[in-house]
Design a protein around this motif. Sequence first.
Motif, PDB file in Angstrom:
ATOM      1  N   LEU A  45      68.025  72.064 162.867  1.00 51.17           N
ATOM      2  CA  LEU A  45      66.837  71.359 162.541  1.00 51.17           C
ATOM      3  C   LEU A  45      65.467  71.913 162.416  1.00 51.17           C
ATOM      4  O   LEU A  45      65.438  72.814 163.564  1.00 51.17           O
ATOM      5  N   LEU A  46      64.653  72.162 161.615  1.00 55.88           N
ATOM      6  CA  LEU A  46      63.427  72.526 161.809  1.00 55.88           C
ATOM      7  C   LEU A  46      62.363  71.458 161.477  1.00 55.88           C
ATOM      8  O   LEU A  46      62.599  70.563 160.873  1.00 55.88           O
ATOM      9  N   ARG A  47      61.229  71.888 161.840  1.00 56.33           N
ATOM     10  CA  ARG A  47      60.058  70.962 161.614  1.00 56.33           C
ATOM     11  C   ARG A  47      59.699  70.377 160.115  1.00 56.33           C
ATOM     12  O   ARG A  47      59.961  71.320 159.358  1.00 56.33           O
ATOM     13  N   GLY A  48      59.994  69.110 160.013  1.00 56.20           N
ATOM     14  CA  GLY A  48      59.984  68.375 158.685  1.00 56.20           C
ATOM     15  C   GLY A  48      58.669  68.719 158.005  1.00 56.20           C
ATOM     16  O   GLY A  48      58.659  68.696 156.721  1.00 56.20           O
ATOM     17  N   ASP A  49      57.366  69.156 158.727  1.00 57.14           N
ATOM     18  CA  ASP A  49      56.234  69.385 158.105  1.00 57.14           C
ATOM     19  C   ASP A  49      56.185  71.031 157.734  1.00 57.14           C
ATOM     20  O   ASP A  49      54.981  71.394 157.263  1.00 57.14           O
ATOM     21  N   LEU A  50      57.190  71.781 157.917  1.00 61.88           N
ATOM     22  CA  LEU A  50      57.165  73.168 157.688  1.00 61.88           C
ATOM     23  C   LEU A  50      57.280  73.362 156.102  1.00 61.88           C
ATOM     24  O   LEU A  50      56.840  74.378 155.624  1.00 61.88           O
ATOM     25  N   TYR A  51      57.654  72.384 155.409  1.00 62.31           N
ATOM     26  CA  TYR A  51      58.273  72.804 153.874  1.00 62.31           C
ATOM     27  C   TYR A  51      57.554  71.444 153.266  1.00 62.31           C
ATOM     28  O   TYR A  51      58.295  70.608 153.180  1.00 62.31           O
ATOM     29  N   PRO A  52      56.284  71.750 152.667  1.00 59.75           N
ATOM     30  CA  PRO A  52      55.840  70.786 151.866  1.00 59.75           C
ATOM     31  C   PRO A  52      56.694  70.045 150.848  1.00 59.75           C
ATOM     32  O   PRO A  52      56.384  69.095 150.565  1.00 59.75           O
ATOM     33  N   ASN A  53      57.444  70.919 150.095  1.00 58.84           N
ATOM     34  CA  ASN A  53      58.256  70.432 149.066  1.00 58.84           C
ATOM     35  C   ASN A  53      59.467  69.891 149.243  1.00 58.84           C
ATOM     36  O   ASN A  53      60.412  69.578 148.353  1.00 58.84           O
ATOM     37  N   VAL A  54      59.939  69.930 150.628  1.00 62.06           N
ATOM     38  CA  VAL A  54      61.198  69.487 150.967  1.00 62.06           C
ATOM     39  C   VAL A  54      61.213  68.506 152.009  1.00 62.06           C
ATOM     40  O   VAL A  54      60.430  68.709 153.033  1.00 62.06           O
ATOM     41  N   LYS A  55      61.920  67.408 151.926  1.00 60.77           N
ATOM     42  CA  LYS A  55      62.160  66.496 152.963  1.00 60.77           C
ATOM     43  C   LYS A  55      63.562  66.941 153.778  1.00 60.77           C
ATOM     44  O   LYS A  55      64.652  66.947 153.485  1.00 60.77           O
ATOM     45  N   ILE A  56      63.259  67.388 155.162  1.00 60.54           N
ATOM     46  CA  ILE A  56      64.386  67.557 155.817  1.00 60.54           C
ATOM     47  C   ILE A  56      64.735  66.454 156.644  1.00 60.54           C
ATOM     48  O   ILE A  56      63.759  65.541 157.342  1.00 60.54           O
ATOM     49  N   GLY A  57      65.917  66.071 156.573  1.00 57.94           N
ATOM     50  CA  GLY A  57      66.347  64.736 157.228  1.00 57.94           C
ATOM     51  C   GLY A  57      67.439  65.040 158.367  1.00 57.94           C
ATOM     52  O   GLY A  57      68.085  66.168 158.461  1.00 57.94           O
ATOM     53  N   ALA A  58      67.819  63.876 159.012  1.00 53.27           N
ATOM     54  CA  ALA A  58      69.020  63.882 159.849  1.00 53.27           C
ATOM     55  C   ALA A  58      70.216  63.120 159.432  1.00 53.27           C
ATOM     56  O   ALA A  58      70.108  62.430 158.609  1.00 53.27           O
ATOM     57  N   GLN A  59      71.548  64.079 159.340  1.00 53.51           N
ATOM     58  CA  GLN A  59      72.847  63.458 159.217  1.00 53.51           C
ATOM     59  C   GLN A  59      73.117  62.296 159.924  1.00 53.51           C
ATOM     60  O   GLN A  59      74.020  61.558 159.547  1.00 53.51           O
TER      61      GLN A  59
END
Length: 235
Positions: A45-59
């Motif tokens: 997991l990487l900080r969700g706010d590092l990539y403005p165009n991608v939403k990083i989520g948890a499985q």
Amino acid sequence: MIIAANFKTNHARESTAAYLDALEFFLNTSGIKSDIRVYPPFTALLRGDLYPNVKIGAQNFYPAINGAYTGEIGAQQLDEFCIKNVLIGHSERRIVLKETQDFIAKKYTFALSNDWEIIYCIGEPKEVRDNGFEAVMEYLWAEFDGIDINYQNLSVAYEPIWAIGTGVSAQTEDIAEVLDRLKDKLKSTPLLYGGSVNTENLQSIISLKSCDGVLVGNAALEAANFCKLIQIAQK
Ligand code: PGA
């Protein structure tokens, strides 16, 4: 349009960072503004706010802020990474990890109370599919027990179990029939399809009237291929 990549138990920290860098670069330079989500394993997991165009989520997550749940992570840990969207009800968690509908509903209620975006997965096994469409719908509705379908941050992913990771997607007519019926009841809730989506079949799936996106496993494991899928979905 939602295009989501479920890494499952694949990739590690370094390769996930390289993947996200490549994806972010692609989205930036192409100007594509779809709702793009990536679900890496916890350790990557990487900080969700590092990539403005991608939403990083948890499985996955345990439905608690914190506490004595050996081996699990809760809201405190996801908050640290600014993670605000999650998968719930994936068939691998239902079958392999033995999550019951009751527990899944608890996770759902917890996610809802945190205002997280949810992709809620449903899908029938082969033996139910063999009994025809109405049997499939009866099975799928039962997977909504305890689930508040009026939650505004909900998307539903229809993923027939027999199509997941098999390389054999469901027929577009069968996907359409299920998604149309779901749409009747779920109204404006975005509906995704998942199960062996690839660069060959994406166009015909995404063109279906009730399909608002896809949840992809294998075909999304390489950033270049995921970018190709995103591009196809724009057409
Ligand atoms: P698959 O996985 O694309 O490898 O079939 C989809 C999923 O499990 O969400």
